[in-house]
Design a protein around this motif. Structure first.
Motif, mmCIF file in Angstrom:
data_model
loop_
_atom_site.group_PDB
_atom_site.id
_atom_site.type_symbol
_atom_site.label_atom_id
_atom_site.label_comp_id
_atom_site.label_asym_id
_atom_site.label_seq_id
_atom_site.Cartn_x
_atom_site.Cartn_y
_atom_site.Cartn_z
ATOM 1 N N ARG A 143 41.696 27.296 34.084
ATOM 2 C CA ARG A 143 42.738 28.245 33.723
ATOM 3 C C ARG A 143 44.120 27.712 34.131
ATOM 4 N N MET A 144 44.200 27.132 35.323
ATOM 5 C CA MET A 144 45.478 26.625 35.821
ATOM 6 C C MET A 144 45.917 25.386 35.031
ATOM 7 N N GLN A 145 44.959 24.538 34.658
ATOM 8 C CA GLN A 145 45.279 23.328 33.906
ATOM 9 C C GLN A 145 45.821 23.630 32.513
ATOM 10 N N THR A 146 45.301 24.679 31.894
ATOM 11 C CA THR A 146 45.644 24.968 30.497
ATOM 12 C C THR A 146 46.619 26.129 30.348
ATOM 13 N N ALA A 147 47.215 26.568 31.454
ATOM 14 C CA ALA A 147 48.130 27.715 31.406
ATOM 15 C C ALA A 147 49.300 27.468 30.464
ATOM 16 N N GLY A 148 49.754 26.229 30.381
ATOM 17 C CA GLY A 148 50.901 25.904 29.549
ATOM 18 C C GLY A 148 50.671 26.082 28.065
ATOM 19 N N GLY A 181 49.465 30.578 27.235
ATOM 20 C CA GLY A 181 50.390 31.685 27.379
ATOM 21 C C GLY A 181 50.287 32.429 28.692
ATOM 22 N N HIS A 182 49.427 31.980 29.607
ATOM 23 C CA HIS A 182 49.292 32.624 30.911
ATOM 24 C C HIS A 182 50.146 31.897 31.944
ATOM 25 N N THR A 183 50.415 32.589 33.047
ATOM 26 C CA THR A 183 51.109 31.955 34.173
ATOM 27 C C THR A 183 50.240 32.123 35.415
ATOM 28 N N TYR A 184 49.553 31.055 35.785
ATOM 29 C CA TYR A 184 48.709 31.073 36.970
ATOM 30 C C TYR A 184 49.370 30.206 38.035
ATOM 31 N N GLY A 226 45.619 34.139 43.226
ATOM 32 C CA GLY A 226 46.254 34.891 42.147
ATOM 33 C C GLY A 226 45.513 34.729 40.828
ATOM 34 N N THR A 227 45.081 33.518 40.556
ATOM 35 C CA THR A 227 44.311 33.259 39.333
ATOM 36 C C THR A 227 42.987 34.008 39.356
ATOM 37 N N MET A 228 42.303 33.965 40.490
ATOM 38 C CA MET A 228 41.031 34.701 40.629
ATOM 39 C C MET A 228 41.246 36.198 40.432
ATOM 40 N N ARG A 229 42.308 36.695 41.041
ATOM 41 C CA ARG A 229 42.590 38.134 40.930
ATOM 42 C C ARG A 229 42.850 38.538 39.485
ATOM 43 N N ASP A 230 43.634 37.726 38.769
ATOM 44 C CA ASP A 230 43.927 38.030 37.360
ATOM 45 C C ASP A 230 42.665 37.984 36.506
ATOM 46 N N GLY A 262 36.408 40.911 34.891
ATOM 47 C CA GLY A 262 35.325 41.199 35.815
ATOM 48 C C GLY A 262 34.878 39.951 36.557
ATOM 49 N N VAL A 263 34.067 40.143 37.592
ATOM 50 C CA VAL A 263 33.631 39.017 38.436
ATOM 51 C C VAL A 263 32.669 38.113 37.685
ATOM 52 N N VAL A 264 31.568 38.677 37.218
ATOM 53 C CA VAL A 264 30.528 37.869 36.578
ATOM 54 C C VAL A 264 31.004 37.320 35.242
ATOM 55 N N ARG A 265 31.571 38.183 34.403
ATOM 56 C CA ARG A 265 31.993 37.753 33.065
ATOM 57 C C ARG A 265 33.246 36.880 33.098
ATOM 58 N N GLY A 266 33.978 36.902 34.193
ATOM 59 C CA GLY A 266 35.174 36.094 34.304
ATOM 60 C C GLY A 266 34.946 34.805 35.075
ATOM 61 N N LEU A 267 34.603 34.936 36.368
ATOM 62 C CA LEU A 267 34.468 33.761 37.228
ATOM 63 C C LEU A 267 33.208 32.954 36.950
ATOM 64 N N TYR A 268 32.231 33.569 36.309
ATOM 65 C CA TYR A 268 30.992 32.844 36.004
ATOM 66 C C TYR A 268 30.768 32.679 34.498
ATOM 67 N N LYS A 269 31.865 32.804 33.737
ATOM 68 C CA LYS A 269 31.767 32.664 32.284
ATOM 69 C C LYS A 269 31.327 31.241 31.919
#
Length: 328
Positions: free
Chosen positions: A257-262, A265-268, A273-277, A283-290
């Motif tokens: 997410r941080m590598q491709t933010a540019g 359209g996101h700002t990580y 902060g990135t994890m929180r967003d 969600g936890v499972v669908r987001g962090l474990y996608k």
């Protein structure tokens, strides 16, 4: 040989055994330590190239889901692969693989070579020179090897991630990615996501090498065979990849997410902060474990191929050297 140096027949190492430090009197051709480094670099480069090329379509698909908010499923992954094939052709499934090779070949070469050297150094430091390392130094050697490789090759990983998630009209080649990122986003962008990468590499590389070396050691002790068969190496490598990638996967999502933010359209800004967003939006499972289920398919395949290729190439190079040495 006419130089007064007595020839010695090389004795095979038992599984997990650490190479002893070479004596200064060994000067046949390349010094043994130099030859060992060169062999490790060549074997690691080939291992990384074969492994990553084999799973490139799955890896590209995983990255696309990781950096988007789209919900992941095996069905949606298949649809994405099929749509890409229909729209851009079969070879488009390997888009970004040239950037992957530019990164993976030096990364794998450095990682495997560093692992062999760290095993040797730690063996000497802890008093296990010429013997199998105990568990803690075995884990430490893998973590240090992965960290060393990641630090030296990170900008290439950044470039590879950008090429994987953008249309081919945006970046024409690897050099173009470097130029545009440097000009439009600044040189610091090339190291965006570096911290989660290092934090993820420590458990990933540590557990992968630790698991593979441990399984080979247990196999040698129980089977009485110093070398496992190729299919056994593949299984050991698959287990290593499964454990290593599962342990570090949330940090892998964060770094993508941080590598491709540019370009998304996101700002990580920070890891937390990135994890929180991600958690707030998906969600936890669908987001962090996608995409983890896809990683459970591609990860064991890639790591199994990588470890097996490295070991078999090392064995082949040593045999070729012995044949040449004995024919003199």
């Amino acid at each position: 040989m006419g130089n007064g140096v007595q020839q010695h027949q090389a004795t095979p190492l038992t599984q997990g055994e650490v190479l002893p430090l070479p004596s200064d009197s060994q000067t046949e051709g390349l010094k043994p330590q130099t030859r060992s480094v060169v062999n490790s670099l060549l074997s690691g480069a080939l291992a990384g190239a074969l492994a990553k090329t084999a799973v490139a379509p799955l890896d590209r698909t995983k990255i696309i889901f990781q950096v988007s908010s789209a919900r992941f499923s095996a069905k949606e992954a298949y649809r994405l692969i099929y749509r890409t094939y229909l729209k851009d052709g079969f070879l488009s499934l390997w888009r970004g693989n040239s950037a992957t090779m530019v990164r993976v070949i030096p990364y794998a070469a450095i990682q495997f070579c560093a692992h062999e050297q760290y095993k040797r150094l730690l063996g000497g430091y802890f008093g296990f020179q010429g013997k199998a390392l105990p568990p803690v130094p075995r884990l430490l050697a893998g973590s240090m090897a992965g960290t060393t490789a990641a630090m030296l090759t990170y900008p290439l990983d950044m470039v590879r991630a950008r090429m994987a998630v953008t249309p081919k009209e945006m970046y024409s080649n690897i050099i173009h990615v470097f130029v545009r990122i440097s000009r439009e986003e600044g040189l610091k962008t090339l190291y965006r996501g570096f911290t989660p990468t290092i934090l993820g590499v420590v458990p990933y590389a540590g557990l992968s090498f630790f698991t593979y070396e441990t399984l080979k050691k247990m196999h040698a002790e129980r089977s009485g065979r110093p070398q496992p068969y190729s299919y056994e190496r593949l299984v050991f490598g698959a287990c290593a990849g499964l454990l290593g990638q599962s342990a570090s996967y949330p940090l892998d999502v964060v770094r993508r997410r941080m590598q491709t933010a540019g370009v998304t359209g996101h700002t990580y800004g920070t890891i937390l902060g990135t994890m929180r967003d991600i958690v707030a939006e998906e969600g936890v499972v669908r987001g962090l474990y996608k995409g983890l289920s896809m990683n459970w398919v591609k990860g064991p395949i890639a790591v199994g191929i990588s470890f097996t290729t490295f070991d078999m190439t090392q064995i082949l190079l040593k045999k070729l050297y012995q044949l040449r040495y004995n024919s003199r």
